[in-house]
Design an enzyme around this catalytic site. Sequence first.
Site, PDB file in Angstrom:
ATOM      1  CB  CYS A   1     -20.430  27.410 -45.463  1.00 13.18           C
ATOM      2  SG  CYS A   1     -19.971  25.765 -45.998  1.00 13.18           S
TER       3      CYS A   1
ATOM      4  CG  HIS B   1     -25.069  26.222 -44.617  1.00 12.51           C
ATOM      5  ND1 HIS B   1     -24.940  27.333 -45.420  1.00 12.51           N
ATOM      6  CD2 HIS B   1     -24.210  25.308 -45.117  1.00 12.51           C
ATOM      7  CE1 HIS B   1     -24.051  27.096 -46.370  1.00 12.51           C
ATOM      8  NE2 HIS B   1     -23.598  25.874 -46.204  1.00 12.51           N
TER       9      HIS B   1
ATOM     10  CD  GLU C   1     -27.606  29.400 -43.941  1.00 13.85           C
ATOM     11  OE1 GLU C   1     -26.935  29.418 -42.894  1.00 13.85           O
ATOM     12  OE2 GLU C   1     -27.106  29.181 -45.064  1.00 13.85           O
TER      13      GLU C   1
HETATM   14  N1  GLN Z   1     -17.129  25.717 -51.560  1.00 10.63           N
HETATM   15  C1  GLN Z   1     -16.933  25.436 -50.174  1.00 10.63           C
HETATM   16  C2  GLN Z   1     -16.802  23.959 -49.915  1.00 10.63           C
HETATM   17  O1  GLN Z   1     -17.263  23.129 -50.681  1.00 10.63           O
HETATM   18  C3  GLN Z   1     -18.033  26.021 -49.310  1.00 10.63           C
HETATM   19  C4  GLN Z   1     -19.374  25.446 -49.569  1.00 10.63           C
HETATM   20  C5  GLN Z   1     -20.488  26.247 -48.956  1.00 10.63           C
HETATM   21  O2  GLN Z   1     -20.335  27.430 -48.666  1.00 10.63           O
HETATM   22  N2  GLN Z   1     -21.625  25.639 -48.754  1.00 10.63           N
HETATM   23  O3  GLN Z   1     -16.264  23.566 -48.920  1.00 10.63           O
END
Ligand code: GLN
Length: 543
Positions: free
Chosen positions: A381, A515, A517
């Site tokens: 992410c 994600h 995970e």
């Molecule tokens: N801050 C980033 C976004 O909002 C990544 C968010 C995250 O890693 N879950 O896109």
Amino acid sequence: MARFIFITGGVVSSLGKGLSAASLGALLQSHGYTVKLRKLDPYLNVDPGTMNPIQHGEVFVTDDGAETDLDLGHYERFTDVSASKFDNITSGKIYQNIISKERKGDYLGGTVQVIPHVTDAIKDFILNLTEDVDFLLCEIGGTVGDIEALPFFEAIRQLRNELESNSCLFMHLTLLPFIAAAGELKTKPTQHSVKELTSIGIQPDIIILRCDRDIPDDERKKISSFCNVPFSRIIPAVDVGNIYDVPMHLHNNGLDKEVLKIFNIYDDKSKPNFEKWDQISLNSSSLEDTVNITIVGKYIQLKDAYKSLDEAIYHGGLINKVKVNVEWLDSELLENSDPINYLNKTDAILIPGGFGKRGSKGKINAIRFARERKIPLLGICFGMQMAIVELSQNLLKLKQANTTEFGDTSEPVVDLMTEWKKGQEIEKRDVNTNLGGTMRLGAYEAILKKGTRAHKIYNKNIISERHRHRWEVNIKYKEQLEKVGVVFSGISPDGKLPEIIELEGHPWFVGVQFHPELKSRPFHPHPIFISYILAALEKSRLV
Ligand code: GLN
């Protein structure tokens, strides 16, 4: 009709109510029953999505896009049953619904009160969609005696009366502290906690005692007598090395047997199947190799902030028979210091999800180090977004390249998406949208490009993974980045949102916008983590 098991806690929080609930769920499954697990959270946030992970731990995202408590992660991992938005509620959400109904005039002039309106809403939530399962296990967050949790306790007290007899069970988890100066285990906190519970009309059927050492029968007898619970239902839960040993530990102490007896369905001839739990304990004690992974992140003070990540790495290690030593490194340490000082011994680097500018430069430095030294890198992410920033700044030589999360820039390689597709629906947001619940949340599909590492890892053309982010890698830079070896191996079905990137000529450099995970389970480790740990193992063998 389902049978209901309510799990409450006393004395202190963080005793592992969630793990105990998840373990009991798994044990009941081993007896052939179907289960569903739910969590009631007494705090006033509408969901944990806006809370700092250092305070509350990870936000667990479900397929249907709910931002929920991290205990739902334990539930999924232990029972392999996917949770949904109907499985976690907070006081905040209940009040929000009630107040919006009140504003609409739905209460027709009536006075809106905690009892019955709030307690009825809690009961509706508990009973909703339970027809198709044998057991609903429902955990109440916090500890008995918390003011904000009272309506939840009142609701489950009422339910015991309203449901058919023999269909409700109260399980209470407490701490049995060892007082070093006296050299004794103390039962008094448990007695007080049960007294508190009975004073609000709830008599526990089972007490689970959390303790850091073996509990002598005398202590159990004392608790049995003071708390009015039969001796065999005072279940010791002593610290175990590995959380996946908890189900069998509780089984060996009689938990599932007592639960089934209380419901009058215990059959001493039935043969529960604990094979997979025995196997996982065996596997975890027969690891052959060791690798060192460094997670460069911002919320490293609290391990729970990356709970699922920690578990997914463990699952990936287990299947490869590898013990994974995880080092948590504060990304700010890499801002003004040569990464070699911190990363020279690591077999792989991982940049997890994150928010905000603080510490981001350290993450970019770690990514550059992994790229140049050919160390396996997984960016998740925010980690993928930072990888794109690093590649754009250093390979494309776009010095201004950045994410607009940190402010305006002339090279927005990661940008805010104001509109995207969820199935056939268009979802929208802009800079002024509320922060709560407005990210790209939950399961989205991605199309994988044949011949790429991602395609090999998944061995599929279409995948579905869980998301939680506001920004996206800007597709406008795709062609430029491809020229310097970036492969866009996974893209949203409409071709607009990059989902997976990798790097040609590097042993293992992968960024994922989702994600992975959140979907890894001990009995089905996530393919990304299996492959990543294998890459770390190969790297460890090179030196
Ligand atoms: N801050 C980033 C976004 O909002 C990544 C968010 C995250 O890693 N879950 O896109």
